[in-house]
Design a protein around this motif. Sequence first.
Motif, short mmCIF file in Angstrom:
data_model
loop_
_atom_site.label_atom_id
_atom_site.label_comp_id
_atom_site.label_asym_id
_atom_site.label_seq_id
_atom_site.Cartn_x
_atom_site.Cartn_y
_atom_site.Cartn_z
N THR A 197 -7.83 6.41 -0.74
CA THR A 197 -6.49 6.38 -0.14
C THR A 197 -6.40 5.30 0.93
O THR A 197 -5.39 4.59 1.00
CB THR A 197 -6.15 7.76 0.45
N THR A 198 -7.45 5.12 1.71
CA THR A 198 -7.41 4.07 2.75
C THR A 198 -7.39 2.68 2.13
O THR A 198 -6.78 1.76 2.68
CB THR A 198 -8.59 4.19 3.74
N GLN A 206 -3.67 2.24 0.60
CA GLN A 206 -2.55 2.25 1.55
C GLN A 206 -1.97 0.87 1.85
O GLN A 206 -0.75 0.72 1.89
CB GLN A 206 -2.97 2.96 2.83
N SER A 232 3.98 3.99 -1.95
CA SER A 232 3.79 5.39 -1.56
C SER A 232 2.53 5.91 -2.24
O SER A 232 2.11 5.39 -3.28
CB SER A 232 5.00 6.24 -1.95
N ILE A 233 1.93 6.93 -1.63
CA ILE A 233 0.74 7.55 -2.20
C ILE A 233 0.95 9.06 -2.21
O ILE A 233 1.36 9.65 -1.21
CB ILE A 233 -0.54 7.21 -1.39
N TYR A 286 1.65 9.41 1.87
CA TYR A 286 1.99 8.19 2.59
C TYR A 286 3.22 7.57 1.96
O TYR A 286 3.37 7.56 0.74
CB TYR A 286 0.81 7.21 2.51
N LYS A 287 4.08 7.04 2.81
CA LYS A 287 5.22 6.26 2.33
C LYS A 287 5.36 5.06 3.25
O LYS A 287 5.38 5.21 4.47
CB LYS A 287 6.49 7.11 2.34
N GLU A 288 5.44 3.89 2.63
CA GLU A 288 5.58 2.66 3.39
C GLU A 288 6.85 2.73 4.23
O GLU A 288 7.90 3.15 3.75
CB GLU A 288 5.67 1.50 2.39
#
Length: 169
Positions: free
Chosen positions: A142-143, A146, A151-152, A164-166
């Motif tokens: 994930t890191t 990112q 988005s993740i 995560y969302k930019e």
Amino acid sequence: MEEIINKVANSALEVFDLEDYYPKGMRVQIDISQWLLEGFLLKEKDFREHLKNHDWSQYQDQYVAVHCSTDAIIPAWALILVAVQLAPFAKKVVNGTIEDLDGSLYEEILPTIDYSAYKNKPVIVKGCSKKPVPMRAYILATTYLQPFARSIMYGEACSAVPLYKESKK
């Protein structure tokens, strides 16, 4: 009857599956308590004798985790000595469990992946796996994703959890 449409397959969603990067090979764990007096006391002469008489060739081309299952206080040199014996045979040796071993393997593999294919895309890090992917591999992946992904999410397409969302610029 209406045709069933697979919206996931038709979406821009990219799946990142850590199983795709799971290194092939046998994993084995060596418990050094077998070479300690009553599983707790390390007597150097006896310990060295056990190591000398052990068949290290059985670990040829295997991934090996070395640990002690008891609460014995083990001097650092003892684990290093086991690693020295394994070095001519094993693909990799780590101190810890099989999960620690798998985590270490992913720590080598994940930095070598080209993540640019995920640039500005929604990505789902596949959660269910048949292989024992350790949690630290998910965190590390994930890191790395990112900086690229829009988005993740984690899980499966039908029940993904947003991670995560930019941010809008």
